[in-house]
Design an enzyme around this catalytic site. Structure first.
Site, PDB file in Angstrom:
ATOM      1  N   ASP A  91       0.862  -1.188   0.000  1.00  0.00           N
ATOM      2  CA  ASP A  91       0.000   0.000   0.000  1.00  0.00           C
ATOM      3  C   ASP A  91       0.892   1.230   0.000  1.00  0.00           C
ATOM      4  OD1 ASP A  91      -2.360   1.409  -0.107  1.00  0.00           O
ATOM      5  OD2 ASP A  91      -3.070   0.805   1.868  1.00  0.00           O
ATOM      6  N   ASP A  92       0.287   2.365  -0.355  1.00  0.00           N
ATOM      7  CA  ASP A  92       1.055   3.606  -0.345  1.00  0.00           C
ATOM      8  C   ASP A  92       1.263   4.115   1.070  1.00  0.00           C
ATOM      9  OD1 ASP A  92      -1.648   4.264  -0.012  1.00  0.00           O
ATOM     10  OD2 ASP A  92      -1.613   5.931  -1.422  1.00  0.00           O
ATOM     11  N   ASP A  95      -2.507   4.622   7.563  1.00  0.00           N
ATOM     12  CA  ASP A  95      -2.908   5.815   8.304  1.00  0.00           C
ATOM     13  C   ASP A  95      -3.469   5.404   9.663  1.00  0.00           C
ATOM     14  OD1 ASP A  95      -4.186   8.138   9.261  1.00  0.00           O
ATOM     15  OD2 ASP A  95      -4.706   8.818   7.265  1.00  0.00           O
TER      16      ASP A  95
END
Length: 161
Positions: A91-92, A95
């Site tokens: 994933d980027d 969060d």
């Protein structure tokens, strides 16, 4: 809502993805990669190239509406990855960890790696490149566009401060 913004350029994203790939090499080879869409697609493509991995699966999870986080909904499962054994999840950004936690439950035996991690989600990833403050909203290259700004000398007098 974020209190600050951090802009990631295409060059920076590419460098960070290659760095992550270099750190992942000793953990491989991998049977395949599961990209978390949409943010993980481009990092997964770069990492797949660097690791010479041809099988790329996707998992689609929707958690955000603009900058507001909602309930996580899986709209496409990563069927080819089974329980994740031998697979790498990319994933980027991790969060809050809502998406990461959901995907990890689907693929408990996979390795989870991302480019950027915020403190709340960081414990859910096995590897990441850069830690980002929790209150920072990361602007990825696909979220922004270059904007021409005229030189100060070419602006009219009303726009100078």
């Amino acid at each position: 809502m974020a209190t600050s913004y951090a802009t990631v350029t295409w060059d920076q994203l590419h460098r960070d993805a290659r760095q992550l790939a270099a750190e992942l090499m000793p953990r491989g080879p991998f049977k395949g990669i599961v990209a978390i869409t949409r943010g993980g697609l481009i990092p997964a493509a770069i990492i797949a190239r660097e690791l010479d991995c041809r099988l790329i699966e996707t998992v689609s999870v929707v958690t955000y509406d603009e900058e507001r986080q909602g309930e996580a909904t899986v709209i496409k499962r990563p069927e080819a990855a089974g329980d994740g054994e031998g697979f790498l999840i990319i994933d980027d950004l991790v969060d809050s960890g809502v998406t990461a936690e959901l995907v990890r439950r689907m693929l408990p035996r996979a390795l989870f790696a991302c480019l950027y991690a915020k403190p709340t989600g960081r414990p859910l990833t096995d590897m990441f490149v850069v830690e980002v403050p929790q209150e920072t909203w990361v602007l990825f290259p696909w979220d922004t566009a270059p904007l021409f700004i005229p030189p100060l000398a070419r602006r009219d007098d009303t726009s100078r401060s």
